[in-house]
Enzyme design. Sequence first.
Site, short mmCIF file in Angstrom:
data_model
loop_
_atom_site.label_atom_id
_atom_site.label_comp_id
_atom_site.label_asym_id
_atom_site.label_seq_id
_atom_site.Cartn_x
_atom_site.Cartn_y
_atom_site.Cartn_z
N CYS A 65 0.75 -1.24 0.02
CA CYS A 65 0.00 0.05 0.08
C CYS A 65 0.86 1.41 0.10
O CYS A 65 1.96 1.33 0.76
CB CYS A 65 -0.88 0.13 1.29
SG CYS A 65 -2.08 1.36 1.41
N HIS A 77 -9.15 -3.94 -1.72
CA HIS A 77 -8.31 -3.24 -0.91
C HIS A 77 -8.51 -1.67 -1.07
O HIS A 77 -8.50 -1.06 0.11
CB HIS A 77 -6.68 -3.53 -1.63
CG HIS A 77 -5.74 -2.52 -1.20
ND1 HIS A 77 -4.48 -3.24 -0.38
CD2 HIS A 77 -5.43 -1.34 -0.88
CE1 HIS A 77 -3.50 -2.18 -0.04
NE2 HIS A 77 -4.41 -1.14 -0.48
N GLU A 78 -8.80 -1.05 -2.12
CA GLU A 78 -9.22 0.13 -2.54
C GLU A 78 -10.63 0.72 -1.75
O GLU A 78 -10.59 1.60 -1.28
CB GLU A 78 -9.19 0.53 -3.76
CG GLU A 78 -7.84 0.52 -4.54
CD GLU A 78 -6.63 1.08 -3.99
OE1 GLU A 78 -6.96 1.96 -3.12
OE2 GLU A 78 -5.39 0.46 -4.17
N HIS A 131 -10.24 1.28 1.92
CA HIS A 131 -9.69 2.67 2.17
C HIS A 131 -10.68 3.49 2.35
O HIS A 131 -10.71 4.48 3.42
CB HIS A 131 -8.69 3.30 0.97
CG HIS A 131 -7.34 2.97 1.18
ND1 HIS A 131 -6.44 2.99 2.16
CD2 HIS A 131 -6.52 2.10 0.08
CE1 HIS A 131 -5.09 2.49 1.80
NE2 HIS A 131 -5.38 1.95 0.74
NI NI Z 1 -3.65 0.89 0.02
#
Ligand code: NI
Length: 175
Positions: free
Chosen positions: A99, A141-142, A145
């Site tokens: 990341c 993953h995004e 966020h």
């Molecule tokens: Ni990330």
Amino acid sequence: MAILKIARMGHPVLREVAEPIADPSAPEIQRLIADMVDTLADSGGVGLAATQVHVPLRVLIFHVPASRTGTGAAMPLRALINPVLTPIGEEKVTGWEGCLSVPGLRGAVPRYNKIHLTALDAEGNTIDEILEGFPARVLQHEADHLDGRLYPSRVEDFSAFGFNEELERYPVELP
Ligand code: NI
């Protein structure tokens, strides 16, 4: 257009739950996306969420090189606004993640293998797709966020967590 500063783990913006975007065509949203594209190109990652550039709004950009899509064709860079991911099935796969907000490190993260994605694109068109494998991992993953989560909080086995340079010298096999 501009290269934006990327927040690092520990900055409170990375723990914020991002707000939905009402008007994808708004000039400030278009400028944000353009700046995120510049920032990602400069940093060399595969994805970037707005929270990582200190903007708590629900937009992310991503692309997947041909070697990682599983189809042989690259997924070109694009923006997803207000993305919603729904797992398809229970199957999870453990794979490496890094990341831009956790520089220099990588870890093994279990993610759903297959997901249903709905979102708007940068022109406001509806996206409705099924993604599998690495592209599904990138999006999970995004999207995390945008909900204030970083991948280390998803790591279950820390024996495969470490600095990229060390893991390249001393490779760890994933189960
Ligand atoms: Ni990330």
